[in-house]
Design an enzyme around this catalytic site. Sequence first.
Site, PDB file in Angstrom:
ATOM      1  N   GLU A 175       0.739  -1.196   0.016  1.00 55.97           N
ATOM      2  CA  GLU A 175      -0.122   0.041   0.173  1.00 55.97           C
ATOM      3  C   GLU A 175       0.887   1.318  -0.063  1.00 55.97           C
ATOM      4  OE1 GLU A 175      -2.616   0.340   3.397  1.00 55.97           O
ATOM      5  OE2 GLU A 175      -3.598   2.234   2.725  1.00 55.97           O
ATOM      6  N   LYS A 217      -2.443  -1.819  -3.143  1.00 55.46           N
ATOM      7  CA  LYS A 217      -3.457  -1.322  -2.540  1.00 55.46           C
ATOM      8  C   LYS A 217      -3.164   0.194  -2.804  1.00 55.46           C
ATOM      9  CE  LYS A 217      -5.977  -0.247   1.702  1.00 55.46           C
ATOM     10  NZ  LYS A 217      -6.688  -0.989   2.630  1.00 55.46           N
TER      11      LYS A 217
HETATM   12  P1  13P Z   1      -9.477   4.175   4.135  1.00 58.16           P
HETATM   13  O1  13P Z   1      -9.981   3.331   3.133  1.00 58.16           O
HETATM   14  O2  13P Z   1      -9.840   4.646   5.169  1.00 58.16           O
HETATM   15  O3  13P Z   1      -8.252   4.950   3.689  1.00 58.16           O
HETATM   16  O4  13P Z   1      -8.346   2.876   4.776  1.00 58.16           O
HETATM   17  C1  13P Z   1      -7.736   2.033   4.156  1.00 58.16           C
HETATM   18  C2  13P Z   1      -6.662   1.558   4.896  1.00 58.16           C
HETATM   19  O5  13P Z   1      -6.357   0.359   5.001  1.00 58.16           O
HETATM   20  C3  13P Z   1      -5.307   2.507   5.428  1.00 58.16           C
HETATM   21  O6  13P Z   1      -4.420   1.798   5.435  1.00 58.16           O
END
Ligand code: 13P
Length: 325
Positions: A175, A217
């Site tokens: 991510e 992500k």
């Molecule tokens: P949000 O969808 O609230 O941005 O959170 C996703 C997430 O896992 C952040 O690390």
Amino acid sequence: MATLNEIARRMVSDRRGVLAADESISTMSSRLEGVGVAPTDENRRTYRELIVTTPDLADSISGIILADDTLRQELSDGRTFPAALADMGILAGIKVDTGAKPLAGADGEKVTEGLDGLRDRVTEYVGLGASFAKWRAVITIGDGRPSERSIRANVHGLARYAGLCQEGGLVPIVEPEVLMDGDHTLARCQQVTRVVLRALFDELALMQVRLDGMVLKPNMVVAGKDCPQQPGIEEVAQTTVDTLRETVPPEVPGIAFLSGGQSPELATRHLGAMQNCGPLPWELTYSFGRALVGPALETWRGDASRWQAAQRALSDRAVANAAAR
Ligand code: 13P
């Protein structure tokens, strides 16, 4: 035993997505306080129980990312959270980073920490029932930001994390979040997202991370939340898909977006519009936190009599996102 590729594909297919319920103790505490609930261990546990016992959640949710404390807690019926998820046909995930900390020499920028001891923690998490993991890096846009230093430090952490997870048998959710904070334009977000994703895939290759055994992500490509020119739904969808096509190899089985502070409805509409930008080489799905659980938390507010209404609020968002796919 399922291979990394089989787990990754299961996380992103059949119109399902991943729910992020892995807020750190301090983030979860402030979210609870925000709705008038005392930030105790037991209230955090109760709130997570509300989420995972939502009826029919498995129809639209393939996996739930948990925090370390939740992974070790039990539901009121005595099952551990991973065991309860397994009974429902939902994969358990674990956030393994220890947070974004100030990066030396880069004013206002952060680097995500958590590599120390990670090999042993991965082994432990597999033993506790986890199938996948998450590590979030944050990139800020601003005057002179992001610096090359912060991009390189963050993609290095992500790639080393991903390699350790795969070695130990967990599918890494990778991510790199370009934050929505600021007044930057859509074009600027696209440019930064492109640079970050290119650097990330270079580093993943260097660390020999198997692309078919991970889930990306990313942020959607949007304008900064204070930008006066806010793009429309189709423009966000097309720009996001264009940026991903330029940077994400087709071997990656799926891309599961974070919501990043978008309203739940807007995040869902963007996701739906992207499905019309095909054909796409990867599955495009959701791994939302706030955009899935925000309405449920607001509804519950710690009141046992609103438990079912809160679960309906979560279920409505999950079903809407599955439908958008
Ligand atoms: P949000 O969808 O609230 O941005 O959170 C996703 C997430 O896992 C952040 O690390």
